[in-house]
Design a protein around this motif. Structure first.
Motif, PDB file in Angstrom:
ATOM      1  N   HIS A   1       0.821  -1.211   0.000  1.00 54.20           N
ATOM      2  CA  HIS A   1       0.000   0.000   0.000  1.00 54.20           C
ATOM      3  C   HIS A   1       0.858   1.267   0.000  1.00 54.20           C
ATOM      4  N   VAL A   2       2.011   1.199  -0.663  1.00 58.43           N
ATOM      5  CA  VAL A   2       2.861   2.373  -0.789  1.00 58.43           C
ATOM      6  C   VAL A   2       3.102   2.642  -2.270  1.00 58.43           C
ATOM      7  N   TYR A   3       3.433   3.905  -2.587  1.00 62.06           N
ATOM      8  CA  TYR A   3       3.717   4.281  -3.965  1.00 62.06           C
ATOM      9  C   TYR A   3       5.214   4.487  -4.111  1.00 62.06           C
ATOM     10  N   ILE A   4       5.814   3.795  -5.061  1.00 61.28           N
ATOM     11  CA  ILE A   4       7.242   3.924  -5.342  1.00 61.28           C
ATOM     12  C   ILE A   4       7.390   4.830  -6.557  1.00 61.28           C
ATOM     13  N   LYS A   5       8.023   5.977  -6.374  1.00 66.63           N
ATOM     14  CA  LYS A   5       8.135   6.955  -7.442  1.00 66.63           C
ATOM     15  C   LYS A   5       8.968   6.416  -8.604  1.00 66.63           C
ATOM     16  N   GLU A   6       8.712   6.973  -9.785  1.00 63.33           N
ATOM     17  CA  GLU A   6       9.402   6.520 -10.990  1.00 63.33           C
ATOM     18  C   GLU A   6      10.910   6.666 -10.862  1.00 63.33           C
TER      19      GLU A   6
END
Length: 225
Positions: free
Chosen positions: A100-105
């Motif tokens: 449930h985390v967003y890993i940036k590009e």
């Protein structure tokens, strides 16, 4: 260390990377062994949480797939010690397991192979944080898990590998997660990483938007709790 050895960690992570990741002193010449032990402990506790109730713990002898899973999970936790965007050059893979985390590009781009996620559904069905709940709530007879390449969307990247399982009539989300989907995630991560190590084509299969569903979040209770 119950499920892997210090040598297993050393085989998975180059010595220079061990020093960069696990010692906060820039002048250090050796990794901080207590940090490594803490990372392995967290990985082992996570695995035990998934297996508790199904097996007598700790497992002895240790299956090879379990040893590899603990090493990969420990490696993932240890890499996360560094601030966002500060991955060492030697990083090959980023793993997120139903996190449930967003890993940036820009962070994904720092990993040589990219970033893989595990989602407990047969993507593109049941995108969203409570996929297990909805599979049970909708009384689906079959569900599964997917390891996929992270992209800018939520659970939308190309699927690298999948597996399926039956949903029993009396299942709760916690029961289904512990019995089937959590162990499945360990197996699928091991399979995916073995594919990467073997140098086979790992681009994955694009998800069909016509089959995609998105379910809302419904619970704050941990599936492993």
């Amino acid at each position: 260390m119950r499920y892997c050895t210090r040598a297993d960690i050393g085989n998975a992570i180059p010595e220079m990377t061990l020093i960069q990741l696990f010692n906060d002193d820039p002048a250090a010449m050796l990794p901080n062994e207590s940090v490594i032990e803490d990372g392995v402990r967290q990985a082992e506790e996570l695995v035990d949480g998934y297996l508790r109730g199904r097996y007598n713990l700790p497992l002895d002898p240790v299956p090879t797939v379990l040893r590899d899973a603990v090493v990969y999970l420990a490696r993932h936790w240890l890499y996360q010690r560094r601030p966002e965007g500060a991955l060492p050059d030697a990083v090959k893979d980023i793993l997120t397991a139903h996190a449930h985390v967003y890993i940036k590009e820009e962070v994904r781009a720092k990993a040589a192979h990219g970033a893989l996620g595990y989602h407990p559904s047969l993507l593109p069905m049941h995108r969203g944080r409570d996929a297990v709940h909805w599979a049970v709530h909708m009384r689906e007879p079959v569900t599964g898990g997917s390891v996929y390449w992270l992209d800018d969307g939520a659970d939308t990247g190309p699927v690298l590998t999948q597996d399926w399982c039956h949903v029993r009539p009396d299942d709760t989300p916690q029961m289904l997660w512990r019995r089937e989907l959590a162990p499945m995630g360990l197996r699928l991560f091991s399979q995916a990483l073995a594919m990467l190590d073997a140098g086979v084509d790992c681009k994955g299969r694009p998800q069909d938007p016509a089959l995609a569903t998105w379910e809302p979040g419904v619970s704050t209770k941990r599936l492993s709790g």
